[in-house]
Design a protein around this motif. Structure first.
Motif, mmCIF file in Angstrom:
data_model
loop_
_atom_site.group_PDB
_atom_site.id
_atom_site.type_symbol
_atom_site.label_atom_id
_atom_site.label_comp_id
_atom_site.label_asym_id
_atom_site.label_seq_id
_atom_site.Cartn_x
_atom_site.Cartn_y
_atom_site.Cartn_z
ATOM 1 N N ASP A 185 0.814 -1.220 0.000
ATOM 2 C CA ASP A 185 0.000 0.000 0.000
ATOM 3 C C ASP A 185 0.849 1.272 0.000
ATOM 4 O O ASP A 185 0.333 2.358 0.257
ATOM 5 C CB ASP A 185 -1.009 0.004 1.148
ATOM 6 N N SER A 189 -0.783 2.928 -7.050
ATOM 7 C CA SER A 189 -1.934 2.017 -7.039
ATOM 8 C C SER A 189 -2.207 1.378 -8.390
ATOM 9 O O SER A 189 -2.820 0.309 -8.466
ATOM 10 C CB SER A 189 -3.179 2.770 -6.555
ATOM 11 N N LEU A 192 -1.008 -2.284 -8.689
ATOM 12 C CA LEU A 192 -1.533 -3.329 -7.830
ATOM 13 C C LEU A 192 -2.505 -4.228 -8.586
ATOM 14 O O LEU A 192 -3.231 -3.765 -9.475
ATOM 15 C CB LEU A 192 -2.244 -2.705 -6.624
ATOM 16 N N THR A 195 -6.441 -3.438 -9.923
ATOM 17 C CA THR A 195 -6.704 -2.012 -10.039
ATOM 18 C C THR A 195 -7.863 -1.755 -11.001
ATOM 19 O O THR A 195 -7.926 -2.366 -12.078
ATOM 20 C CB THR A 195 -5.460 -1.245 -10.530
ATOM 21 N N TRP A 382 -4.775 8.057 -5.169
ATOM 22 C CA TRP A 382 -4.491 6.982 -6.119
ATOM 23 C C TRP A 382 -3.149 7.221 -6.796
ATOM 24 O O TRP A 382 -2.484 8.236 -6.563
ATOM 25 C CB TRP A 382 -5.612 6.883 -7.164
ATOM 26 N N ILE A 386 0.167 7.894 -3.724
ATOM 27 C CA ILE A 386 0.385 6.980 -2.601
ATOM 28 C C ILE A 386 1.864 6.915 -2.253
ATOM 29 O O ILE A 386 2.259 7.016 -1.081
ATOM 30 C CB ILE A 386 -0.130 5.569 -2.957
ATOM 31 N N PRO A 405 -4.320 4.027 3.969
ATOM 32 C CA PRO A 405 -5.304 3.085 3.420
ATOM 33 C C PRO A 405 -5.744 1.992 4.394
ATOM 34 O O PRO A 405 -6.887 1.566 4.389
ATOM 35 C CB PRO A 405 -4.565 2.500 2.217
#
Length: 479
Positions: A185, A189, A192, A195, A382, A386, A405
């Protein structure tokens, strides 16, 4: 004016977060004695011209330092009010289809008018710009508009140089050269598994598609800030820090009036003048992020309950003037806060009344805060935001994290109030953050001062551009 200047064309992806740093680079190059044309799509030009009195598509030259800045624009093939303009997938197909021909026509027109283009520089969200320049035999460069850390993260992911989270192992941490351990996290993002923004993942990784065609890969950062990352990634991709562009020429009066705002900015400076030094909380989540209704309500009442004066930029929702503010909120904050739809953020962050910045942690906003020595309350949403938040709090030491998060999807008004209080109460943590913020401000100013690390880098690029132009056939631009 009959002096010969080397002509450089800067082509921006049509988004506020790309226009701002590229226009700052345009000013910086002009100040070094180049003729610089700044270009983006005609649709964005229409917005910029409505918001800024001195953005024109004519041959008007703005003197900046030893050179000049001008504007020219190209068509994306759609009317300004085309119904699919807000559909990113459809728009990218359109821009990639029409953009190359429109840009080539613009470059040919420059030559026919006596301004032969000797260099093209773009944001990597439009990799086809490098194709056009290369096909026309023009040296080209790229300005990366995110951090070196994020550049390295995407590069290692794209080339399978490190193990990243997968559907079967979604929580693994990633160790990259020159960087702290990144938990799942902490990663951008878009990388990941699962997504919901697959098209953006493709777009972002597509930025690396044509980098080999670029003679210069520049980044709006500075060596002192990301030294270990630069040392680790440079053998793979030579990348040159030339920032913070925000601080490059902010004292040159000829350039300060040239702005690239896509919306009319509200002048908040008189309101800020009425407040004590380091007393106002500034809140802005950029040009793209729109908080949901529940989060807007919690943010609003958290700010109200903090009892601190605040300036909050709230963009209307798409196709509506609705800002999702709670009913009665504006009446409740009378005498305490001010809500505007857009403001001159560079001037706001430079104002002595600002105590801290509640931000989505976009890289432009991050660099502006670092350059101004403003502590940050990080509220990323996002993408690279992050990762930027991770560095803001844990590496640069200039901020607090609001709503990590793992804390759940909704940040409560109590958490907002707590973070604001901790940042402004003068306690040990707040003092440490302020001390670190001032340290990075001093380093940023030094980097862009004459003879500083970024100044030397950009001067070397300008000298290289001039040298290549001398080897090209034909006259330079007669301005």
């Amino acid at each position: 004016m009959g002096s010969d200047l080397v002509h450089v064309l800067l082509v921006s992806f049509p988004a506020q977060g790309h226009i701002n740093p590229l226009l700052r680079l345009a000013k910086r190059l002009a100040s070094k004695g180049l003729l610089v044309t700044f270009s983006t799509t005609e649709a964005i030009a229409h917005m910029m011209q409505k918001a800024n009195n001195n953005i024109t598509a004519t041959n008007t030259l703005t003197p900046i330092g030893k050179g000049y800045l001008r504007f020219d624009f190209f068509s994306d093939g759609w009317d300004v009010d085309h119904p699919q303009r807000n559909d990113l997938d459809a728009y990218m197909v359109q821009l990639n289809s029409v953009g190359p021909t429109s840009l080539a026509d613009l470059i040919e027109r420059q030559a026919s008018e006596g301004r032969r283009v000797s260099c093209v520089i773009n944001n990597p969200f439009s990799p086809w710009v490098l194709d056009v320049a290369t096909d026309m035999g023009i040296p080209c460069g790229v300005l990366w508009v995110q951090s070196c850390a994020v550049f390295s993260t995407y590069y290692h992911y794209l080339h399978n140089l490190a193990k990243f989270p997968t559907s079967s192992e979604p929580h693994i941490s990633v160790q990259l050269p020159g960087m702290p351990l990144l938990k799942a996290d902490d990663l951008p993002s878009f990388l990941l598994p699962g997504t919901p923004y697959g098209c953006l993942t493709e777009l972002i990784l597509g930025q690396f598609k044509n980098l080999s065609k670029a003679s210069w890969v520049m980044v709006d950062s500075f060596d002192e800030l990301e030294n270990s990352i630069l040392e680790s990634i440079s053998p793979l991709v030579p990348i040159t820090p030339i920032g913070p562009l925000f601080k490059s020429i902010d004292t040159e009066s000829d350039s300060t009036s040239v702005r690239g705002d896509m919306w009319k900015a509200v002048d908040c400076l008189e309101w800020l003048d009425s407040h004590s030094p380091a007393s106002v909380i500034y809140i802005s989540f950029g040009s793209v992020v729109v908080l949901g209704g529940d989060q807007m309500e919690e943010m609003a009442w958290g700010l109200r309950n903090s009892k601190r004066p605040f300036l909050w930029v709230v963009r209307p929702t798409e196709n509506s003037a609705d800002t999702r503010l709670p009913k009665g909120f504006l009446e409740e904050i009378e005498g305490q806060g001010k809500v505007v739809q857009w403001c001159p953020q560079d001037r706001v962050l430079s104002h002595p009344s600002i105590a801290c910045f509640v931000t989505h942690c976009g890289w432009n906003s991050t660099m502006e805060s670092l350059s101004c020595g403003i502590p940050i309350i990080a509220f990323p949403q996002w993408g690279d935001q992050i990762t930027n938040a991770k560095f803001i709090s844990d590496v640069y030491g200039v901020g607090l994290r609001l709503g990590h998060p793992k804390g759940g999807p909704l940040v409560t008004r109590g958490e907002v109030e707590r973070c604001v209080a901790e940042m402004t109460d003068g306690g040990p943590k707040a003092e440490e953050i302020k001390k670190n913020s001032m340290k990075w401000k001093e380093a940023a100013v030094k980097a862009v001062s004459i003879g500083g690390s970024s100044d030397k880098n950009i001067q070397a690029i300008v000298d290289d551009v001039r040298g290549r132009a001398e080897n090209q056939n034909g006259p330079k631009a007669d301005v």
